[in-house]
Design a protein around this motif. Sequence first.
Motif, short mmCIF file in Angstrom:
data_model
loop_
_atom_site.label_atom_id
_atom_site.label_comp_id
_atom_site.label_asym_id
_atom_site.label_seq_id
_atom_site.Cartn_x
_atom_site.Cartn_y
_atom_site.Cartn_z
N VAL A 5 0.75 -1.13 -0.08
CA VAL A 5 -0.21 0.06 -0.06
C VAL A 5 0.90 1.31 0.03
O VAL A 5 1.71 1.35 0.72
N GLU A 6 0.39 2.11 -1.05
CA GLU A 6 1.51 3.37 -0.86
C GLU A 6 0.59 4.37 -0.40
O GLU A 6 -0.64 4.47 -0.35
N SER A 7 1.15 5.35 0.09
CA SER A 7 0.52 6.56 0.84
C SER A 7 1.52 7.78 0.87
O SER A 7 2.76 7.50 0.64
N GLY A 8 1.02 8.86 1.07
CA GLY A 8 1.69 10.22 1.35
C GLY A 8 1.66 11.21 0.37
O GLY A 8 2.28 12.21 0.26
N GLY A 9 0.93 10.60 -0.82
CA GLY A 9 0.78 11.55 -2.25
C GLY A 9 -0.15 12.66 -1.74
O GLY A 9 -0.82 12.65 -0.58
N GLY A 10 -0.25 13.60 -2.61
CA GLY A 10 -1.06 14.68 -2.29
C GLY A 10 -0.49 15.97 -3.20
O GLY A 10 0.05 15.68 -4.11
N LEU A 11 -1.17 17.00 -2.97
CA LEU A 11 -1.12 18.40 -3.66
C LEU A 11 0.26 19.20 -2.83
O LEU A 11 -0.04 19.41 -1.57
N VAL A 12 1.08 19.72 -3.68
CA VAL A 12 2.12 20.36 -3.01
C VAL A 12 2.56 21.49 -3.89
O VAL A 12 2.60 21.50 -5.12
N THR A 107 10.52 -15.98 -2.45
CA THR A 107 10.09 -14.39 -2.50
C THR A 107 8.76 -14.27 -3.08
O THR A 107 8.02 -15.01 -3.72
N TRP A 108 8.10 -13.01 -2.76
CA TRP A 108 7.08 -12.47 -3.38
C TRP A 108 7.40 -11.39 -4.10
O TRP A 108 8.06 -10.56 -3.60
N ASN A 109 6.70 -10.75 -5.22
CA ASN A 109 6.91 -9.78 -6.01
C ASN A 109 5.43 -9.30 -6.44
O ASN A 109 4.54 -9.89 -6.88
N GLY A 110 5.45 -7.94 -6.49
CA GLY A 110 4.14 -7.39 -6.98
C GLY A 110 4.11 -5.77 -6.81
O GLY A 110 5.11 -5.17 -6.33
N TRP A 111 2.80 -5.18 -6.90
CA TRP A 111 2.81 -3.83 -7.24
C TRP A 111 1.74 -3.35 -6.22
O TRP A 111 0.75 -3.80 -5.67
N GLY A 112 1.94 -2.08 -5.69
CA GLY A 112 0.79 -1.52 -4.97
C GLY A 112 -0.12 -0.74 -6.07
O GLY A 112 0.20 -0.79 -7.14
N GLN A 113 -0.85 -0.08 -5.45
CA GLN A 113 -2.31 0.61 -6.18
C GLN A 113 -1.77 1.71 -6.81
O GLN A 113 -2.58 2.58 -7.54
N GLY A 114 -0.43 2.45 -6.13
CA GLY A 114 -0.24 4.06 -6.54
C GLY A 114 -0.76 4.90 -5.69
O GLY A 114 -1.77 4.73 -4.96
N THR A 115 0.13 5.94 -5.58
CA THR A 115 -0.49 7.10 -5.14
C THR A 115 -0.15 8.47 -5.75
O THR A 115 0.77 8.47 -6.41
N ARG A 116 -1.25 9.49 -5.86
CA ARG A 116 -1.25 10.30 -6.81
C ARG A 116 -0.33 11.74 -6.21
O ARG A 116 -0.55 12.08 -5.07
N VAL A 117 0.62 12.25 -6.89
CA VAL A 117 1.18 13.55 -6.43
C VAL A 117 1.14 14.62 -7.69
O VAL A 117 1.18 14.36 -8.79
N THR A 118 0.47 15.56 -7.05
CA THR A 118 0.27 16.78 -7.86
C THR A 118 1.01 17.94 -7.31
O THR A 118 1.03 18.38 -6.21
#
Length: 121
Positions: A5-12, A107-118
């Motif tokens: 899970v990605e987090s921390g994105g937003g508007l800056v 091992t396990w590998n994969g992707w998160g769903q993404g977090t948007r940065v503007t």
Amino acid sequence: QVQLVESGGGLVQAGGSLRLSCAASGRIFRINAVDWYRQAPGLQRELVAGFTSGGSTNYADSVKGRFTISRDNAKNTVYLQMNSLKPEDTAVYYCNGEYLISEDGGTWNGWGQGTRVTVSS
């Protein structure tokens, strides 16, 4: 099963900073390698930063000197510190990782769903 899970994105504002997190849940022995990618509308997904279990890191030329990738194995989390942000950094950011999940080296590998940065000007 591992989940990212990605987090921390937003508007800056341009020139500002954000810290993205890629948190993994599940039974994990260690983080082997994680890459951060980003994709802006109409553009190809690109590798932004990455590291291996050996400690080597790499950065895209466009972010070198501004972004820093790091990890905290105790928290099963990888971070992307983004400083001096530019409007060109606007994108959805994804983490892609390989994790050690068994004693026999599985091992396990994969992707998160993404977090948007503007980044605004």
